[in-house]
Write an enzyme that holds these catalytic residues in place. Structure first.
Site, PDB file in Angstrom:
ATOM      1  N   GLY A  31      71.337  -8.058  49.177  1.00  0.00           N
ATOM      2  CA  GLY A  31      71.485  -6.611  49.099  1.00  0.00           C
ATOM      3  C   GLY A  31      70.172  -6.028  49.340  1.00  0.00           C
ATOM      4  CG  LEU A  33      71.804  -4.396  53.279  1.00  0.00           C
ATOM      5  CD1 LEU A  33      73.079  -3.932  54.025  1.00  0.00           C
ATOM      6  CD2 LEU A  33      71.493  -5.792  53.514  1.00  0.00           C
ATOM      7  CG  HIS A  34      64.745  -4.880  54.753  1.00  0.00           C
ATOM      8  ND1 HIS A  34      65.047  -5.418  55.980  1.00  0.00           N
ATOM      9  CD2 HIS A  34      64.566  -5.469  53.886  1.00  0.00           C
ATOM     10  CE1 HIS A  34      64.598  -6.786  55.532  1.00  0.00           C
ATOM     11  NE2 HIS A  34      64.491  -6.852  54.486  1.00  0.00           N
ATOM     12  CG  ASP A  35      65.176  -0.570  59.926  1.00  0.00           C
ATOM     13  OD1 ASP A  35      66.086  -0.038  59.425  1.00  0.00           O
ATOM     14  OD2 ASP A  35      64.020   0.230  60.172  1.00  0.00           O
ATOM     15  N   GLY A  36      65.439  -5.190  59.031  1.00  0.00           N
ATOM     16  CA  GLY A  36      65.269  -6.558  59.270  1.00  0.00           C
ATOM     17  C   GLY A  36      66.800  -7.130  59.267  1.00  0.00           C
ATOM     18  CG  HIS A  37      68.743  -7.310  55.637  1.00  0.00           C
ATOM     19  ND1 HIS A  37      68.170  -6.585  54.369  1.00  0.00           N
ATOM     20  CD2 HIS A  37      68.745  -8.732  55.093  1.00  0.00           C
ATOM     21  CE1 HIS A  37      67.763  -7.246  53.384  1.00  0.00           C
ATOM     22  NE2 HIS A  37      68.025  -8.587  53.995  1.00  0.00           N
ATOM     23  CD  GLN A  61      70.563 -16.956  42.524  1.00  0.00           C
ATOM     24  OE1 GLN A  61      70.962 -16.168  43.089  1.00  0.00           O
ATOM     25  NE2 GLN A  61      69.249 -17.564  43.070  1.00  0.00           N
ATOM     26  CB  VAL A  97      62.655  -6.234  61.742  1.00  0.00           C
ATOM     27  CG1 VAL A  97      62.375  -4.675  61.864  1.00  0.00           C
ATOM     28  CG2 VAL A  97      63.776  -6.752  62.892  1.00  0.00           C
TER      29      VAL A  97
END
Length: 204
Positions: A31, A33-37, A61, A97
């Protein structure tokens, strides 16, 4: 776009895709999310008929006052499992990215103070320095690692800095004759950051 909430439903959906001989791409995320994803998703969409994106944070976790970044991880071991276990998948890489200052894009970057962010930039500088030397003809693994490490004194703890074969992810041998990845993981403050560069000769 289709939103799927159960494993059973995902299996049914993918069974239909596979029966139609469609190629399935998978982009795992936790989750935020950013430009790399988004770059990974775009790469999958360009090479696959169906793209599955997971957005899953497992609350089991985490213990009290524990952050995801404190959990041990081994990037090289996890990617290497695909080779070691002969899994019927292909790992596709895309360029990292980066934010405007060169820091590899990550949701963890928001944990960095202004001072820590400046120190974190040395990770990319070290990897870039090694890449420059590679482009200038250096092929000795130990020297390339030493060049990168020389820039990383500002980090609080260097977890690993390894030069590995681009296909097998085994430790690369000197002199480099195949594409390789120079991979780093380091803590700046309490934040664990990872980065890498690909060392490969230009394609004729």
């Amino acid at each position: 776009m289709q939103t799927i909430a159960t494993v059973a439903e995902l299996r049914r959906t993918l069974a239909k895709a596979r029966s139609a001989d469609q190629r399935v791409g998978f982009v795992p995320t936790m989750g935020y999310l950013h430009d790399g994803h988004l770059a990974l998703i775009a790469a999958s969409q360009g090479q696959c008929d169906v793209t599955v994106v997971s957005i899953f944070v497992n609350p089991t976790q985490f213990g009290p006052n524990e952050d995801l970044s404190t959990y041990p991880r081994d990037f090289l071991r996890d990617e290497g499992m695909a080779v070691d276990l002969n899994l019927p998948i292909e790992i596709v890489t895309v360029p990292t990215v980066r934010e405007q200052d060169g820091l590899a894009m990550s949701s963890r970057n928001r944990y960095l103070s202004k001072e820590e962010r400046q120190r974190a930039l040395t990770i990319n500088r070290g990897l870039s320095a090694a890449l420059d030397e590679f482009r200038s003809g250096e092929r000795n693994v130990e020297r390339l690692i030493a060049i990168a490490k020389g820039h990383l004194e500002a980090v609080d703890r260097l977890q690993y800095l390894e030069l590995v074969d681009g296909d097998t992810l085994n430790t690369a041998d000197s002199p480099l004759r195949r594409p390789a990845a120079l991979c780093a993981a380091a803590y700046v403050g309490s934040t664990r950051l990872i980065d890498n560069v690909i060392l490969a000769s230009p394609t004729p």
